[in-house]
Design an enzyme around this catalytic site. Structure first.
Site, PDB file in Angstrom:
ATOM      1  CD  GLN A  14      51.208 -17.289 -36.776  1.00  0.00           C
ATOM      2  OE1 GLN A  14      50.727 -18.423 -36.764  1.00  0.00           O
ATOM      3  NE2 GLN A  14      50.476 -16.218 -36.502  1.00  0.00           N
ATOM      4  CB  SER A  15      56.082 -22.741 -33.938  1.00  0.00           C
ATOM      5  OG  SER A  15      56.362 -24.113 -33.881  1.00  0.00           O
ATOM      6  CG  ASN A  16      53.408 -24.976 -39.203  1.00  0.00           C
ATOM      7  OD1 ASN A  16      52.311 -24.433 -39.257  1.00  0.00           O
ATOM      8  ND2 ASN A  16      54.380 -24.717 -40.084  1.00  0.00           N
ATOM      9  CB  ALA A  43      59.229 -19.255 -35.504  1.00  0.00           C
ATOM     10  CB  CYS A  60      54.359 -24.311 -30.997  1.00  0.00           C
ATOM     11  SG  CYS A  60      56.055 -23.952 -30.487  1.00  0.00           S
TER      12      CYS A  60
END
Ligand SMILES: *Cc1c(COP(=O)(O)O)cnc(C)c1O
Length: 338
Positions: free
Chosen positions: A75-77, A73, A79
């Site tokens: 705000q992906s953690n 997403a 990523c």
């Protein structure tokens, strides 16, 4: 259960703390609540994906990849941590971000978006919600191949039978801590999303003969959809690990009452949970995963789901950088959903 045959990199020194939360347990009104501080894992700002990446990146290095490709997403953690592992290993990293909430991608936002740029992401491709993420990542991989490079695709959340080994290892770590610290834990509660964390812990506990039921608190699906996802990954893991016992369907228990109105969209109970843990123990949760999971744990406590003398372990899976882009909600300046 022997994890040593599986290639692994190490991104955390030692075990993460397992702490009792006396003031929070009291505020909730019992049972005894403990926390596993996986928010303190290694790589940039920690969180559960670090454990999965130890196995995934080891596999990528074995396959001579020079670039990690993953998705998440906006705000992906996951990523953020994949990129962080790439930096640490001298690899490049390309991200495909899914705009699950229309208009939610803001190239100037704080939190993980800021960290993507500070860590030197090689490229970010933003695709609309509902896109075929695997196909988008394959597109990135083909472009790299055309330049003579080698990409390694990590699925969303790092949740395949390689990444989930990280949470099998965590189950072993919890077993050692219970023994070393003389702790008896009766149950475990964890956020259940792409499911590698939940499935890894489940297969790990069964493989270690630890009879500790797991309560999954869903962040994006109702149990009818989530349970089969968790179960099928746990079965694949058990096969890979040579665990003799079956993974019973009934061992997968999740609750779907806390994620609405939508994945990543704030609700009132999440806000209460984040404020409560911060205000009683000084520990930060996040609005998307652990805030909603803790809201579930608090609600289950209040409904009498646990007996008063039980010891329940909440696994803190990280995510606090995402508090920043949600500052208006967290400060009470914007009303969350009911
Ligand atoms: C990804 C994530 C989860 C969910 O874990 P899964 O293994 O995808 O189910 C929970 N908490 C945080 C902070 C995460 O980033």
């Amino acid at each position: 259960m022997n994890l040593s045959p599986f290639p692994r990199r190490r991104y955390t020194a030692g075990k993460t703390p397992l702490e009792f939360l006396p003031r929070f347990s009291k505020a909730v009104g019992g049972p005894k609540i403990y926390i596993k501080r996986d928010d303190l894992l290694g790589l940039t700002a920690g969180g559960n994906k670090t454990r999965k990446l130890e196995f995934l990146v080891a596999d990528a290095l074995e396959k001579k990849a020079d670039t990690l490709i993953t998705c998440g997403a906006v705000q992906s953690n996951h990523c953020r941590l994949t990129l962080s592992a790439a930096v640490k290993e001298g690899l490049k990293c390309r991200l495909v971000l899914e705009e699950r909430v229309p208009g939610s991608y803001d190239p100037e936002s704080s939190g993980n978006n800021l960290i993507f740029h500070l860590l030197g992401v090689e490229s970010i491709e933003v695709v609309p919600g509902g896109s075929d993420m695997m196909q988008a990542m394959q597109g990135v991989s083909e472009k790299l191949a055309a330049e003579g490079r080698t990409g390694y695709i990590i699925p969303g959340g790092g949740s395949n039978e390689i990444g989930a080994l990280g949470y099998v290892a965590c189950a072993q770590e919890i077993q050692e801590q219970m023994f070393d610290e003389g702790l008896a834990l009766d149950r475990l509660a964890v956020a259940s999303g792409s499911s590698g964390t939940h499935a890894g812990l489940l297969a790990g506990f069964i493989g270690c003969n630890m009879n500790i039921p797991i309560v999954g608190i869903n962040v994006s699906r109702d149990p009818e959809e989530q349970d089969p996802i968790v179960h099928s990954l746990a079965v694949k893991l058990a096969e890979r690990l040579g665990i003799a016992q079956d993974i019973p369907g009934e061992s997968v228990v999740t609750f779907g009452d806390y994620w609405r109105p939508k994945y990543s969209v704030p609700n009132r109970k999440m806000l209460e949970a984040v404020r409560m843990l911060a205000g009683t123990e000084g520990i930060l949760l996040d609005p998307v995963y652990t805030g909603k999971a803790m809201a579930g744990l608090i609600d289950l406590c209040r409904k009498g789901f646990f007996s008063e003398n039980e010891a329940v372990l909440f696994v803190h899976t990280g995510g606090s950088p995402v508090l920043h882009p949600y500052s208006k909600t967290m400060l009470g300046l914007e009303e969350p959903a009911e």
